[in-house]
Motif scaffolding. Structure first.
Motif, PDB file in Angstrom:
ATOM      1  N   ARG A  51      -0.403  17.632  57.851  1.00  0.00           N
ATOM      2  CA  ARG A  51      -1.490  16.659  57.673  1.00  0.00           C
ATOM      3  C   ARG A  51      -1.060  15.320  58.250  1.00  0.00           C
ATOM      4  NH1 ARG A  51      -2.672  16.638  51.485  1.00  0.00           N
ATOM      5  NH2 ARG A  51      -4.609  15.615  52.039  1.00  0.00           N
ATOM      6  N   GLY A  78      -9.492  16.595  50.276  1.00  0.00           N
ATOM      7  CA  GLY A  78      -8.048  16.425  50.085  1.00  0.00           C
ATOM      8  C   GLY A  78      -7.401  17.707  49.574  1.00  0.00           C
ATOM      9  N   SER A  84      -2.065  11.678  58.212  1.00  0.00           N
ATOM     10  CA  SER A  84      -2.895  10.609  57.666  1.00  0.00           C
ATOM     11  C   SER A  84      -2.642   9.338  58.466  1.00  0.00           C
ATOM     12  CB  SER A  84      -2.576  10.414  56.183  1.00  0.00           C
ATOM     13  OG  SER A  84      -2.605   9.043  55.855  1.00  0.00           O
ATOM     14  N   ASP A 108      -0.591   6.629  56.552  1.00  0.00           N
ATOM     15  CA  ASP A 108       0.830   6.995  56.392  1.00  0.00           C
ATOM     16  C   ASP A 108       1.574   6.881  57.718  1.00  0.00           C
ATOM     17  OD1 ASP A 108       0.271   7.554  53.812  1.00  0.00           O
ATOM     18  OD2 ASP A 108       0.333   9.740  54.008  1.00  0.00           O
ATOM     19  N   ASP A 111      -6.449  13.367  59.273  1.00  0.00           N
ATOM     20  CA  ASP A 111      -7.031  12.864  58.031  1.00  0.00           C
ATOM     21  C   ASP A 111      -7.311  11.373  58.197  1.00  0.00           C
ATOM     22  OD1 ASP A 111      -7.685  12.254  55.470  1.00  0.00           O
ATOM     23  OD2 ASP A 111      -5.760  12.813  54.575  1.00  0.00           O
ATOM     24  N   GLY A 112      -8.572  10.978  58.113  1.00  0.00           N
ATOM     25  CA  GLY A 112      -8.928   9.562  58.212  1.00  0.00           C
ATOM     26  C   GLY A 112      -9.174   9.087  59.638  1.00  0.00           C
TER      27      GLY A 112
END
Ligand code: ZN
Length: 208
Positions: free
Chosen positions: A30, A16, A32, A35, A84-85
């Motif tokens: 980024r 992170g 996510s 989100d 991310d993820g």
């Protein structure tokens, strides 16, 4: 510079932090997954409404839909993006590869002993959510929050048994992903030990 980056690394690896630095210092966006989904639902976009129907029924949102959202975001991004993820599994990585070229899979590698040391020594404040670390960022008075005087405690997530289980789950899901990107020739592994800046120097080299 590499424009689409997948960041891999276990909980506690500093993934992170390095993602934040890439975004602040090199202008990466980024993305996510969580989100992105919440935003699309809130904005009532076509993909957002589709995603909502899956989420409302408790089903997993299909990979194609998540990738569709990513493509929309990537089209709007000014520079490179960090995913991310997602992907978390080889199946997701395959679905992604059909629609998008991943230029770099950056793997932050940290030994389990070090991760356990980092994660189990965290203490949290129940009143203001401040987070401390008994070695790297200790409170001024033992067991007391500097900011609000609350009594610090160890979250269940940070207890040794839970941490070991989180690491086990991570290894099981992610090891195949590391092999996958290695075979594609896009994997770079960086040792996630040392100062944040030293690690970031290696990250910068990898994205160029
Ligand atoms: Zn506090």
């Amino acid at each position: 510079m590499k424009s689409v980056i997948v960041l891999l690394g276990p909980p506690g690896s500093g993934k992170g932090t390095q993602g934040e630095k890439l975004s602040e210092e090199l202008g990466y966006t980024r993305l996510s997954t969580g989100d992105m989904l919440r935003e699309a639902v809130r904005n009532g976009t076509e993909l957002g409404m589709k995603a909502k129907s899956y989420m409302d029924s408790g089903a997993l949102v299909p990979n194609d839909l998540i990738i569709g959202l990513m493509k929309e975001k990537i089209a709007q991004a000014k520079g490179g993006v960090i995913l991310d993820g997602f992907p978390r599994t080889v199946e997701q990585a395959d679905a992604l590869a059909q629609q998008l070229d991943v230029d770099l899979a950056l793997n932050l590698d940290v030994d389990d002993d070090e991760l356990i040391n980092r994660l189990t020594k965290r203490r949290s404040c129940p009143q203001c959510n401040a987070v401390y670390h008994l070695i790297y960022n200790p409170p001024k008075a033992e067991g007391v929050c500097d900011k609000c005087g609350g009594a610090l405690y160890q979250r269940d997530d940070d207890k040794e048994e839970t941490v070991m289980n989180r690491l086990k789950v991570y290894r099981e899901n992610t090891m195949p992903l590391i092999d996958y990107y290695e075979k594609k020739g896009t994997l770079v592994t960086i040792k996630g030990v040392g100062s944040i800046d030293d690690i970031f120097k290696q990250v910068e080299k990898a994205v160029q």
